[in-house]
Design a protein around this motif. Structure first.
Motif, PDB file in Angstrom:
ATOM      1  N   CYS A 275       7.786   3.366  -5.001  1.00 37.84           N
ATOM      2  CA  CYS A 275       7.228   4.161  -6.097  1.00 37.84           C
ATOM      3  C   CYS A 275       8.329   4.433  -7.132  1.00 37.84           C
ATOM      4  O   CYS A 275       9.509   4.260  -6.839  1.00 37.84           O
ATOM      5  CB  CYS A 275       6.649   5.474  -5.553  1.00 37.84           C
TER       6      CYS A 275
ATOM      7  N   THR B 136       0.792  -1.229   0.000  1.00 31.89           N
ATOM      8  CA  THR B 136       0.000   0.000   0.000  1.00 31.89           C
ATOM      9  C   THR B 136       0.828   1.284   0.000  1.00 31.89           C
ATOM     10  O   THR B 136       0.400   2.278  -0.554  1.00 31.89           O
ATOM     11  CB  THR B 136      -0.961   0.041   1.211  1.00 31.89           C
ATOM     12  N   ILE B 137       2.018   1.246   0.646  1.00 31.66           N
ATOM     13  CA  ILE B 137       2.829   2.473   0.655  1.00 31.66           C
ATOM     14  C   ILE B 137       4.251   2.192   0.177  1.00 31.66           C
ATOM     15  O   ILE B 137       4.751   1.067   0.303  1.00 31.66           O
ATOM     16  CB  ILE B 137       2.884   3.134   2.063  1.00 31.66           C
ATOM     17  N   CYS B 138       4.888   3.218  -0.346  1.00 32.55           N
ATOM     18  CA  CYS B 138       6.266   3.088  -0.829  1.00 32.55           C
ATOM     19  C   CYS B 138       7.182   2.779   0.363  1.00 32.55           C
ATOM     20  O   CYS B 138       7.104   3.443   1.401  1.00 32.55           O
ATOM     21  CB  CYS B 138       6.699   4.390  -1.504  1.00 32.55           C
TER      22      CYS B 138
ATOM     23  N   GLY C  80       7.221   6.410   1.809  1.00 30.13           N
ATOM     24  CA  GLY C  80       5.998   6.270   2.592  1.00 30.13           C
ATOM     25  C   GLY C  80       4.736   6.792   1.931  1.00 30.13           C
ATOM     26  O   GLY C  80       3.668   6.784   2.540  1.00 30.13           O
ATOM     27  N   LYS C  81       4.854   7.226   0.673  1.00 23.10           N
ATOM     28  CA  LYS C  81       3.651   7.729  -0.006  1.00 23.10           C
ATOM     29  C   LYS C  81       2.773   6.562  -0.463  1.00 23.10           C
ATOM     30  O   LYS C  81       3.280   5.494  -0.781  1.00 23.10           O
ATOM     31  CB  LYS C  81       4.047   8.567  -1.229  1.00 23.10           C
ATOM     32  N   PRO C  82       1.441   6.788  -0.536  1.00 29.36           N
ATOM     33  CA  PRO C  82       0.556   5.712  -1.011  1.00 29.36           C
ATOM     34  C   PRO C  82       0.923   5.299  -2.432  1.00 29.36           C
ATOM     35  O   PRO C  82       1.303   6.136  -3.245  1.00 29.36           O
ATOM     36  CB  PRO C  82      -0.833   6.358  -0.994  1.00 29.36           C
TER      37      PRO C  82
END
Ligand SMILES: [Zn+2]
Length: 246
Positions: free
Chosen positions: A178, A152-154, A158-160
């Motif tokens: 990402c 769900t997150i990088c 930490g980005k979605p």
């Protein structure tokens, strides 16, 4: 020592005229082997219990010197007649059983894997899931064993991850990043549809998967990425008609 346990029969074979060996998944102890003396004969002690796919309550003990396990009696909980009478369903269920047999399932997560297998067999019995269904089962077993990437997150910023852009999956580290953070040389580009599907498998169970409609290219990508992930982390590859340890 005697114990009562819920099991699913994985495999059986004859070793003397009336005696069988039985491989089964115990809800409390993982995959086990035992002998059923008189197993092919005794309807009173084992009526209908010693067939692959059967869900059984076993009374298990050991021989006098404690060197091997002996099945004393069984009572059938569920026989799955719908699976047994349909070759395609037999294939789906057998694929799941073979995976359980090959994956090392310790006693600490045997309960979870057992419940997952029962629910999977129930869905195959009652519905008509497609050929990708066993893959979702295998992926879920890997997740339950602790090989459970965050889809769900990088892993770096930490980005979605659920935008429309592809992401990069580092199979060895089990990390997803990402495109801004990822070093593409160290991972594989994967579509967002695939990681959304895998995140959904993590969060749900087999009864949710039967109605899943996912485009073929996403299913194939799930297949390819998860089979390599499991080959690396669980050391299992599908070859011919069984799993081989690598
Ligand atoms: Zn990032």
């Amino acid at each position: 020592m005697e114990l009562n346990e819920r099991v699913v029969i994985l495999k059986t074979g004859r070793f003397k005229e009336n005696d069988l060996w039985v491989k089964f998944l115990s809800s409390s102890r993982g995959v086990q082997n035992a002998f059923a003396f008189g197993g092919s004969r005794s309807r009173r002690r084992f009526g209908g219990c010693l067939e692959p796919f059967s869900q059984v309550l076993f009374k298990t003990g050991t021989n006098k010197t404690g060197t091997y396990q002996v099945l004393q009696e069984g009572s059938l909980v569920k026989a799955y007649p719908g699976i047994r009478s349909d070759l395609r369903k037999i294939g789906l269920a057998a694929n799941c059983l073979k995976f359980v047999e090959s994956a090392i399932i310790g006693s600490e997560n045997s309960r979870r894997v057992f419940e997952l297998l029962i629910e999977t067999l129930d869905v195959i019995e009652d519905f008509d899931p497609d050929d990708f269904f066993p893959l979702f089962f295998r992926a879920k077993v890997a997740f339950e064993q602790g090989y459970s990437p965050d889809f769900t997150i990088c892993s770096q910023c930490g980005k979605p991850l659920f935008s429309s852009r592809p992401v990069v999956f580092d199979i060895e580290k089990g990390r997803i990043s990402c495109v801004d953070c990822a070093d593409v040389r160290k991972g594989e580009s994967v579509s967002v549809g695939t990681i959304r599907t895998l995140a959904w498998i993590q969060d749900t169970g087999p009864s949710n998967w039967a109605s899943l409609t996912v485009p073929v290219e996403i299913r194939q990508e799930c297949f390819s990425i998860m089979d390599r992930f499991m080959a690396y982390h669980l050391g299992l590859v599908w070859e011919g008609n069984s799993y081989r340890k690598v």
